[in-house]
Each structure stands twice: as structure tokens, then as C-alpha cells.
Scaffold this motif. Structure first.
Motif, short mmCIF file in Angstrom:
data_model
loop_
_atom_site.label_atom_id
_atom_site.label_comp_id
_atom_site.label_asym_id
_atom_site.label_seq_id
_atom_site.Cartn_x
_atom_site.Cartn_y
_atom_site.Cartn_z
N TYR A 14 25.85 -30.03 23.34
CA TYR A 14 26.37 -29.43 22.17
C TYR A 14 27.33 -28.84 22.35
CZ TYR A 14 21.81 -30.30 19.66
OH TYR A 14 20.74 -30.82 19.23
N VAL A 15 28.61 -28.61 21.91
CA VAL A 15 29.23 -27.37 22.68
C VAL A 15 29.84 -27.14 20.88
CG1 VAL A 15 32.10 -27.12 22.75
CG2 VAL A 15 30.99 -29.65 23.63
N ASP A 16 29.47 -25.54 21.02
CA ASP A 16 29.58 -24.47 20.66
C ASP A 16 30.90 -24.63 19.96
OD1 ASP A 16 27.69 -21.74 18.76
OD2 ASP A 16 29.47 -20.85 19.97
N ASP A 17 30.98 -23.70 18.94
CA ASP A 17 33.13 -23.56 18.30
C ASP A 17 33.49 -22.23 19.57
OD1 ASP A 17 33.30 -25.55 16.89
OD2 ASP A 17 32.49 -24.23 14.82
N SER A 18 32.78 -21.55 20.28
CA SER A 18 32.40 -20.73 20.76
C SER A 18 33.08 -21.03 22.81
CB SER A 18 31.58 -19.79 21.11
OG SER A 18 30.62 -19.99 20.86
N GLY A 19 32.95 -22.08 22.71
CA GLY A 19 32.45 -22.99 23.90
C GLY A 19 31.15 -23.09 25.12
N PHE A 20 29.83 -23.03 24.54
CA PHE A 20 29.09 -22.62 24.75
C PHE A 20 28.66 -23.89 24.85
CE2 PHE A 20 24.56 -22.71 24.14
CZ PHE A 20 23.89 -21.70 25.51
N THR A 21 28.30 -24.35 25.64
CA THR A 21 27.21 -25.89 25.69
C THR A 21 25.98 -26.26 25.94
OG1 THR A 21 27.79 -26.34 28.10
CG2 THR A 21 29.69 -26.85 26.69
N ALA A 22 25.36 -26.90 25.08
CA ALA A 22 23.45 -27.33 25.30
C ALA A 22 23.42 -28.32 25.65
CB ALA A 22 23.26 -26.19 24.57
N THR A 23 22.12 -28.66 25.59
CA THR A 23 21.86 -29.84 25.26
C THR A 23 20.55 -30.11 24.55
OG1 THR A 23 20.73 -30.12 27.90
CG2 THR A 23 22.82 -31.33 27.99
N GLY A 24 20.40 -31.48 24.35
CA GLY A 24 18.98 -31.96 24.29
C GLY A 24 19.02 -33.09 23.76
N ASP A 25 17.37 -33.55 23.85
CA ASP A 25 16.36 -35.21 24.38
C ASP A 25 15.85 -34.92 22.67
OD1 ASP A 25 17.91 -35.87 26.38
OD2 ASP A 25 17.42 -34.15 26.91
N VAL A 26 15.26 -36.46 22.51
CA VAL A 26 15.30 -36.31 21.32
C VAL A 26 13.81 -37.70 22.15
CG1 VAL A 26 14.16 -37.85 19.43
CG2 VAL A 26 16.13 -36.53 19.87
N ARG A 27 12.20 -36.93 21.67
CA ARG A 27 11.19 -38.31 22.20
C ARG A 27 10.12 -37.89 21.81
NH1 ARG A 27 12.53 -34.56 27.03
NH2 ARG A 27 10.50 -32.83 26.63
N ASP A 28 10.00 -38.85 21.16
CA ASP A 28 8.41 -39.32 20.24
C ASP A 28 8.94 -38.32 19.10
OD1 ASP A 28 7.21 -41.03 22.30
OD2 ASP A 28 6.58 -39.13 23.02
N GLY A 29 9.80 -38.78 18.00
CA GLY A 29 10.60 -37.45 16.94
C GLY A 29 10.90 -36.43 16.95
N VAL A 30 10.88 -35.85 18.04
CA VAL A 30 10.56 -34.32 18.65
C VAL A 30 11.95 -33.76 19.52
CG1 VAL A 30 9.53 -32.33 19.71
CG2 VAL A 30 8.28 -33.96 18.56
N LEU A 31 12.85 -33.29 19.01
CA LEU A 31 14.06 -32.89 19.70
C LEU A 31 13.53 -31.33 19.91
CD1 LEU A 31 17.66 -32.81 19.84
CD2 LEU A 31 17.32 -31.51 17.61
N TYR A 32 13.91 -31.51 21.60
CA TYR A 32 14.00 -30.56 22.69
C TYR A 32 15.03 -30.42 23.07
CZ TYR A 32 9.24 -32.35 22.73
OH TYR A 32 7.67 -33.38 22.72
N HIS A 33 15.85 -28.57 22.71
CA HIS A 33 17.00 -28.10 22.35
C HIS A 33 16.67 -27.16 23.73
CE1 HIS A 33 20.87 -27.28 21.20
NE2 HIS A 33 19.95 -26.09 21.15
N THR B 214 27.69 -34.70 20.77
CA THR B 214 26.83 -36.30 21.21
C THR B 214 25.77 -36.72 21.09
OG1 THR B 214 28.16 -35.57 22.48
CG2 THR B 214 30.07 -36.44 21.26
N VAL B 215 25.89 -37.55 20.97
CA VAL B 215 24.24 -38.71 21.32
C VAL B 215 24.75 -39.46 22.03
CG1 VAL B 215 22.10 -39.60 20.38
CG2 VAL B 215 23.83 -37.57 19.17
N THR B 216 23.94 -39.54 22.77
CA THR B 216 24.28 -41.12 24.36
C THR B 216 22.52 -41.20 23.89
OG1 THR B 216 26.43 -40.04 25.24
CG2 THR B 216 25.00 -41.54 26.66
N GLY B 217 22.35 -42.71 23.85
CA GLY B 217 20.66 -42.48 23.63
C GLY B 217 20.06 -41.95 23.48
N THR B 218 18.68 -41.07 23.81
CA THR B 218 18.36 -39.78 22.99
C THR B 218 18.86 -38.71 23.50
OG1 THR B 218 16.45 -40.22 24.77
CG2 THR B 218 16.55 -41.44 23.21
N HIS B 219 19.95 -38.34 24.46
CA HIS B 219 20.25 -37.39 25.26
C HIS B 219 21.66 -36.58 23.75
CE1 HIS B 219 21.45 -34.38 27.79
NE2 HIS B 219 22.75 -34.42 27.28
N ILE B 220 21.44 -35.35 23.82
CA ILE B 220 22.57 -35.18 22.61
C ILE B 220 23.01 -33.76 23.47
CG2 ILE B 220 23.02 -33.40 20.58
CD1 ILE B 220 20.26 -34.42 19.75
#
Length: 82
Positions: free
Chosen positions: A55-74, A47-53
Motif C-alpha cells: 500500500y502507498v497512502d496518498d500522503s506517502g505512508f506505506t504499509a503491507t498486507g497478506d491474504v491467507r485463507d481468505g483473511v487480509l492481514y494488514h 499492488t498485489v504480488t502473489g498473496t502480498h499487498i
């Protein structure tokens, strides 16, 4: 790449500089991540909220990311749109 509402368009293929990790963000809120020769190493939803992403993996693992200046920092990865 950024829409007027400041929410980036994240749909598409994102890759690390060495091409080892390839993360495809699909328009339906799903993602498919390949690592090296291993296709679909990780799959899940995002899910995307603003520039923040969130993630919920199908196994239940979670992670986050942010898009800044066209680059995805995951988490510890830096991905560029392919």
C-alpha cells in the motif's frame, strides 16, 4: 476466492470484526479506508504480488498486507471480506 494462479481476488470491502475499520480495495488499484465515522480516512494505491499487498497512502505512508485463507492481514489489523 483464490484464482488458479494463486493470486487472491482482493477487490471488494474488507472489515475488522468490530466493523470499525473498513477498507475497500477498488479494481483500479486504489483503496479507500474508513475508520469509525470518518469516511475516506486513508486513500491511496495498492499492488498485489502473489498473496502480498503493498500500500502507498496518498500522503506517502506505506504499509503491507497478506491474504491467507481468505483473511487480509494488514499490518496489525485482521480484516474479513464483507
Amino acid at each position: 476466492m483464490t484464482r488458479p494462479d494463486a493470486r487472491p481476488d482482493v477487490v471488494g470491502m474488507w472489515v475488522t470484526a468490530d466493523g470499525h475499520i473498513r477498507q475497500e480495495l477498488l479494481p483500479d488499484g486504489r483503496y479507500d479506508e474508513a475508520r469509525g465515522d470518518r469516511q475516506s480516512a486513508y486513500t491511496g494505491s495498492y499492488t498485489v504480488t502473489g498473496t502480498h499487498i503493498d500500500y502507498v497512502d496518498d500522503s506517502g505512508f506505506t504499509a503491507t498486507g497478506d491474504v491467507r485463507d481468505g483473511v487480509l492481514y494488514h499490518e496489525h489489523l485482521v480484516l474479513h471480506r464483507q
